[in-house]
Design an enzyme around this catalytic site. Structure first.
Site, PDB file in Angstrom:
ATOM      1  N   ARG A  88       0.815  -1.212   0.000  1.00  0.00           N
ATOM      2  CA  ARG A  88       0.000   0.000   0.000  1.00  0.00           C
ATOM      3  C   ARG A  88       0.851   1.265   0.000  1.00  0.00           C
ATOM      4  NH1 ARG A  88      -4.822  -2.690   2.734  1.00  0.00           N
ATOM      5  NH2 ARG A  88      -6.546  -1.250   2.506  1.00  0.00           N
ATOM      6  N   ARG A 144      -9.706   7.262   5.069  1.00  0.00           N
ATOM      7  CA  ARG A 144      -9.113   6.116   4.371  1.00  0.00           C
ATOM      8  C   ARG A 144      -9.026   6.384   2.874  1.00  0.00           C
ATOM      9  NH1 ARG A 144     -13.113   1.825   6.275  1.00  0.00           N
ATOM     10  NH2 ARG A 144     -12.108   0.452   4.779  1.00  0.00           N
TER      11      ARG A 144
END
Ligand code: B4P
Length: 187
Positions: A88, A144
């Protein structure tokens, strides 16, 4: 086959990864699931991860990388694996490269599930109502999505430059998305 599955929160990574990994006969490795299992068991890793997850932030790279490094040494990963939600960050890409170089292997495909952001928010708000996940509140969902845009979206360019990226439309019925994913992976 060694596959990386990418996409924003709510794109359907976890939903699809279970089915696709089973079809390919490889383990499904979700860093989010491993963190959540540790949180529910109250392990030191879980206590550390929970602080970040509940705020919509990424767990620090050193913690996440060590966890994946350990998982990839398990015997079931020998024929391949489907990584869901890892890497990520750019640092995680570098770490994954070094883990694979050490074992003489490489990633075969990086799949990006593409979705419309309004749809993602609808999906996550619905999951919040059904499952009550601590990081599915509206403020945290927004955070997020920001973190994804800042830190993870740029990774698709890295895999595209390597000729490994395939984009799959994540909109529509779950079964239709699965069929598109399997076709993109030649399965
Ligand atoms: P994850 O567990 O990966 O959570 P996620 O991005 O929200 O995706 P998830 O897989 O759960 O949801 P899905 O899209 O399948 O990560 C959670 C947290 O862990 C991160 O925020 C971070 O803090 C930490 N973390 C994880 N990996 C990390 C890393 N590498 N580095 C640092 N930190 C890390 O599905 C969402 C919802 O949509 C579901 O309710 C599903 O039923 C629904 N859905 C799916 N497909 C649908 C469709 N086609 N139509 C309608 N609904 C659909």
């Amino acid at each position: 086959m060694r596959v990386v599955l990418m996409g924003p929160p709510g794109a359907g990574k976890g939903t699809q990864a279970v089915v696709v990994a089973e079809r390919l006969g490889i383990p499904h490795i979700s860093t989010g699931d491993i963190f959540r299992a540790n949180v529910s068991q109250g392990t030191p890793l879980g206590v550390e991860a929970k602080r970040f997850m509940d705020a919509g932030e990424y767990v620090p790279d050193d913690v996440t990388n060590a966890m994946v490094r350990d998982r990839l040494t398990h015997d079931d990963c020998a024929p391949g694996f489907l990584l869901d939600g890892y890497p990520r960050t750019l640092e995680q890409v570098g770490e994954l490269d070094s883990m694979l170089t050490a074992s003489g292997s490489t990633i075969d495909r990086a799949v990006e599930l593409t979705v419309d952001i309004d749809e993602v928010v609808v999906r996550l708000v619905k999951r919040a109502q059904e499952q009550g996940r601590a990081d599915d509140t509206e403020d945290v969902i927004r955070r997020r999505l920001e973190v994804y845009a800042e830190q993870t979206a740029p990774l698709t360019a890295v895999y595209a430059e390597r000729g490994l990226l395939v984009q799959v439309d994540g909109m529509g019925a779950v079964d239709d998305v699965t069929a598109r994913l399997l076709a993109a992976l030649g399965a």
